[in-house]
Design a protein around this motif. Structure first.
Motif, mmCIF file in Angstrom:
data_model
loop_
_atom_site.group_PDB
_atom_site.id
_atom_site.type_symbol
_atom_site.label_atom_id
_atom_site.label_comp_id
_atom_site.label_asym_id
_atom_site.label_seq_id
_atom_site.Cartn_x
_atom_site.Cartn_y
_atom_site.Cartn_z
ATOM 1 N N UNK A 125 6.458 27.262 53.995
ATOM 2 C CA UNK A 125 5.270 27.883 53.397
ATOM 3 C C UNK A 125 4.611 26.962 52.368
ATOM 4 N N UNK A 126 5.362 26.415 51.401
ATOM 5 C CA UNK A 126 4.701 25.512 50.447
ATOM 6 C C UNK A 126 4.106 24.280 51.116
ATOM 7 N N UNK A 127 4.806 23.752 52.123
ATOM 8 C CA UNK A 127 4.260 22.569 52.796
ATOM 9 C C UNK A 127 2.960 22.927 53.504
ATOM 10 N N UNK A 128 2.955 24.087 54.144
ATOM 11 C CA UNK A 128 1.727 24.522 54.811
ATOM 12 C C UNK A 128 0.606 24.677 53.795
ATOM 13 N N UNK A 129 0.942 25.219 52.631
ATOM 14 C CA UNK A 129 -0.085 25.378 51.596
ATOM 15 C C UNK A 129 -0.620 24.022 51.150
ATOM 16 N N UNK A 130 0.303 23.062 51.032
ATOM 17 C CA UNK A 130 -0.122 21.719 50.630
ATOM 18 C C UNK A 130 -1.051 21.121 51.670
ATOM 19 N N UNK A 131 -0.685 21.305 52.935
ATOM 20 C CA UNK A 131 -1.520 20.755 54.004
ATOM 21 C C UNK A 131 -2.915 21.369 53.921
ATOM 22 N N UNK A 132 -2.963 22.691 53.763
ATOM 23 C CA UNK A 132 -4.264 23.364 53.663
ATOM 24 C C UNK A 132 -5.035 22.824 52.466
ATOM 25 N N UNK A 133 -4.365 22.746 51.335
ATOM 26 C CA UNK A 133 -4.991 22.297 50.094
ATOM 27 C C UNK A 133 -5.584 20.904 50.244
ATOM 28 N N UNK A 134 -4.897 20.062 51.022
ATOM 29 C CA UNK A 134 -5.323 18.667 51.105
ATOM 30 C C UNK A 134 -6.647 18.521 51.857
ATOM 31 N N UNK A 135 -7.064 19.572 52.549
ATOM 32 C CA UNK A 135 -8.356 19.505 53.248
ATOM 33 C C UNK A 135 -9.463 20.198 52.474
ATOM 34 N N UNK A 136 -9.156 20.680 51.274
ATOM 35 C CA UNK A 136 -10.174 21.355 50.472
ATOM 36 C C UNK A 136 -10.654 20.447 49.355
ATOM 37 N N UNK B 54 -6.253 19.082 45.417
ATOM 38 C CA UNK B 54 -6.408 18.650 46.809
ATOM 39 C C UNK B 54 -6.072 17.175 47.001
ATOM 40 N N UNK B 55 -6.565 16.315 46.112
ATOM 41 C CA UNK B 55 -6.270 14.892 46.253
ATOM 42 C C UNK B 55 -4.772 14.653 46.071
ATOM 43 N N UNK B 56 -4.168 15.356 45.124
ATOM 44 C CA UNK B 56 -2.729 15.240 44.920
ATOM 45 C C UNK B 56 -1.968 15.634 46.178
ATOM 46 N N UNK B 57 -2.404 16.717 46.819
ATOM 47 C CA UNK B 57 -1.733 17.168 48.050
ATOM 48 C C UNK B 57 -1.888 16.129 49.145
ATOM 49 N N UNK B 58 -3.123 15.604 49.281
ATOM 50 C CA UNK B 58 -3.357 14.616 50.332
ATOM 51 C C UNK B 58 -2.469 13.400 50.114
ATOM 52 N N UNK B 59 -2.331 13.019 48.855
ATOM 53 C CA UNK B 59 -1.510 11.854 48.526
ATOM 54 C C UNK B 59 -0.046 12.139 48.857
ATOM 55 N N UNK B 60 0.414 13.324 48.472
ATOM 56 C CA UNK B 60 1.811 13.681 48.714
ATOM 57 C C UNK B 60 2.105 13.725 50.206
ATOM 58 N N UNK B 61 1.179 14.295 50.963
ATOM 59 C CA UNK B 61 1.412 14.408 52.403
ATOM 60 C C UNK B 61 1.367 13.039 53.058
#
Lengths: 373, 310
Positions: free
Chosen positions: B51-62, B278-285
């Protein structure tokens, strides 16, 4: 089976599996219960949370509160107020937090905070009005931020290791090539960037202009190779100054006062360009679960007991006019303070609130610079 | 396992027709029973990992705008991650630090594991436990003790100064990439010792005897038998250290100084004062994907080498 027998049996390899598991289970239950026990034992007392900078999480600031409720409130700390704000925006609910004047309008704009009720603060009438009549702070005669302490960001330097060569004290110490690798800085742009502005000669009124931004970024880049470390922990800077690892660092009054109290040859500079000045205080969360305790926390923070501690031990100015009565003018002058805050605040460069866009841009650029770009 | 069920299946359903359809299905299906046994773990994984990973993925596109996050799909964040030179430089530095750290840790740990596996005959368990002693204190505490050891007036500097070997304290010891490598290598040592020890312990000693009988010296024996047979442990150790240290941010924050910052420090700041989730999520992913590719590559290469050897 007695514990001793068990240990012996274990040693001899004669402990049965069942006994072994029993023992492990007992240990497991004990460990799992440990964090729960003190909590339930404490539930009867106060449980209001004060979310603040490291260093303010001490009972000495809560004498009146402790007299009334038996113990200090719970503390949570942040390294910089932006970090604190981000946590609260992510849903962390506290009772009282601790912003500074330049952040107030932005904090208020998040809609996460409410005004304090002055009629519930017994010490309100003694608070120096110029400290709360700030841009964006008052709404219908009620303050968002109840001012607690005011002070300066300046250079703390070792008088035995820094040679001023007869020049007046200046921010230039922190840009001096001779001390390369022996200078320290606070890590948050809320201090460092503004100091850069002072050093670059930027007027705070034009802080947000592109030209000023480039100018400040240039001096911050120039400074970066000289800096040993950027940190939010004042203790790290204090230890480094005490050991001689650093000869000068950007600090608040507190660090200079702490080192001086230990008898070290340090001075809190009065830079010729002007020190960076600010007022910080307490703000109540909109959903504060303990609104009465929140007011008690604030009332304690603006009490003369707290004021005397802050002035005496941390070297900060206090918002309660009566706190200064215990100190002579010479005492105060030696700490870089005055019983009239305006003398100090206006003599330095007082921070001006900025927009969120500016704040983000500044933080990003400063992080880039710190990382070497 | 599979053979056993296929044999017993018809018997089960025919001899015990009672119970509902679900129960029958449950009894018949090996995999269903397997999932039932796994269900607590699966639930935790779904809640705490997926669930958190999915949220991160979603966040990274916002997009972050001020204090709010706008939910419009965009690839801007990934574009920034792969075009901004700062991320590239930090990525290379992080790769250098965690790569060096993984190699150094394995090099240091191998002799220790080797000694215990081959030369300790009594109380092996005690030795293994002793080697994992650093793990008995908190991670943060270990980082701080390294700060004390490496510091300006720290143990190493004052030791060297009192011996008269240096006149000025060595400043590169603390607040540098080297400090980060040293601290991480020590902190993760147990993760290298244990897998290497296990793979060394499994080696059939008669192989070594055979090699000796056929005329191999100690060095040749080590290179031709011990080392290749312990490679699974070494590879596991490399991965076990490389992956977590790649994302470490506490150590560089405390002992790294301005030149020791790693990618994860920027990610942490994105979620903190830089205020760009969002940028943080994209970076993490992106980090996660790159590390997975690199580790997959390492495993693939070793498998190729192994197959060729056989």
């Amino acid at each position: 089976m007695q514990i001793k027998d068990k240990v012996k049996a274990f040693h001899d390899g004669a402990l049965s599996r069942r006994d072994m598991l029993n023992g492990l289970a007992a240990i497991g239950v004990g460990v799992a219960m440990a964090p729960i026990l003190p909590r339930t034992a404490r539930a009867a007392g106060s449980d209001a949370i004060y979310f603040t900078w490291g260093g303010y999480d001490i009972p000495d600031l809560f004498k009146p509160y402790i007299e009334k409720h038996g113990e200090a409130p719970s503390f949570a700390t942040f390294g910089g107020s932006e970090e604190g704000l981000t946590k609260m925006r992510a849903g962390y609910v506290v009772d009282v937090s601790h912003p500074c004047n330049q952040a107030v309008p932005r904090w208020v704009a998040t809609g996460l905070f409410q005004t304090a009720d002055p009629s519930r603060l017994s010490n309100w009438s003694d608070v120096i009005p110029s400290l709360y009549e700030l841009e964006g702070n008052m709404a219908d005669g009620r303050p968002y931020m109840v001012p607690m302490e005011w002070g300066q960001t300046s250079v703390t330097y070792r008088t035995d290791l820094v040679d001023l060569q007869g020049e007046p004290e200046s921010w230039g110490i922190l840009w001096d090539e001779r001390y390369k690798g022996r200078l320290g800085s606070l890590a948050s742009a809320a201090d460092a960037w503004w100091v850069g502005a002072i050093y670059a000669g930027v007027d705070f009124e034009n802080m947000a202009s592109d030209e000023a931004f480039e100018k400040i970024a240039a001096v911050m880049r120039e400074q970066r190779p000289l800096i040993r470390t950027y940190t939010d922990e004042t203790t790290s800077l204090e230890q480094a100054l005490a050991s001689g690892e650093m000869v000068a660092a950007m600090t608040w009054n507190e660090s200079a006062a702490a080192l001086k109290n230990q008898g070290l040859p340090v001075k809190f500079a009065a830079p010729k360009e002007g020190a960076l000045t600010w007022v910080c205080g307490a703000m109540i969360h909109k959903e504060a679960p303990n609104i009465d305790l929140a007011h008690d926390i604030i009332d304690s923070l603006i009490s003369t007991d707290t004021g005397k501690f802050l002035i005496g031990e941390y070297g900060y100015g206090h918002s309660n006019a009566k706190s200064f009565e215990a100190f002579s003018e010479e005492d105060l002058a030696a700490k870089g303070l005055s019983s009239n805050p305006n003398d100090i605040l206006a003599a330095g460069k007082f921070q001006i609130p900025q927009s969120q866009e500016f704040e983000t841009r500044m933080n990003q650029e400063f992080e880039n610079i710190k990382a070497g770009f | 396992m599979v053979d056993a069920t296929s044999l017993s299946e018809p018997e089960l359903t025919e001899s015990r027709p009672r119970g509902g359809r679900l129960a029958t299905l449950f009894r018949r299906s090996e995999s269903l029973r397997g999932y039932a046994l796994l269900s607590p773990t699966l639930a935790v994984m779904a809640l705490a990992m997926c669930a958190p990973t999915a949220m991160m993925v979603a966040l990274s596109f916002w997009v972050q705008s001020g204090f709010d996050i706008t939910m419009t799909f965009t690839l801007d964040n990934y574009a920034k991650v792969f075009t901004n030179p700062i991320f590239e430089a930090l990525f290379l530095r992080t790769l250098m630090i965690s790569g060096t750290c993984a190699l150094a840790t394995v090099l240091i740990s191998y002799p220790m594991a080797y000694y215990v596996a081959f030369h300790v005959h009594r109380r092996k368990l005690a030795w293994v436990i002793m080697m994992t002693l650093p793990f008995w204190t908190s991670y943060l505490l270990r980082v701080f003790s390294w700060k004390v050891v490496l510091g300006y007036n720290g143990a190493i500097n004052s030791g060297l100064m009192s011996l008269g070997l240096i006149s000025e304290p060595l400043e590169f010891l603390l607040y540098s990439p080297e400090a980060v490598i040293i601290t991480l290598a020590h902190a993760w040592a147990a993760f290298a010792i244990l897998p290497i020890y296990v793979s060394l312990e499994k080696i059939d000693r008669s192989l070594l005897e055979a090699a000796a009988d056929l005329g191999d010296g100690a060095v040749a024996r080590f290179l031709r038998i011990t080392l290749p047979l312990s490679m699974p442990g070494v590879i596991a150790a490399l991965l076990l250290i490389f992956i977590p240290t790649f994302g470490d941010f506490v150590t560089p924050a405390l002992v790294g100084g301005p030149d020791g910052m790693m990618l994860a420090n920027i990610v942490q700041k994105m979620f903190g004062k830089l205020n760009d989730w969002p940028l943080g999520s994209a970076l993490a992913i992106s980090m996660m994907i790159i590390v997975s590719i690199m580790c997959g590559g390492l495993i693939w290469v070793t498998r190729q080498i192994k197959e060729r050897a056989i």
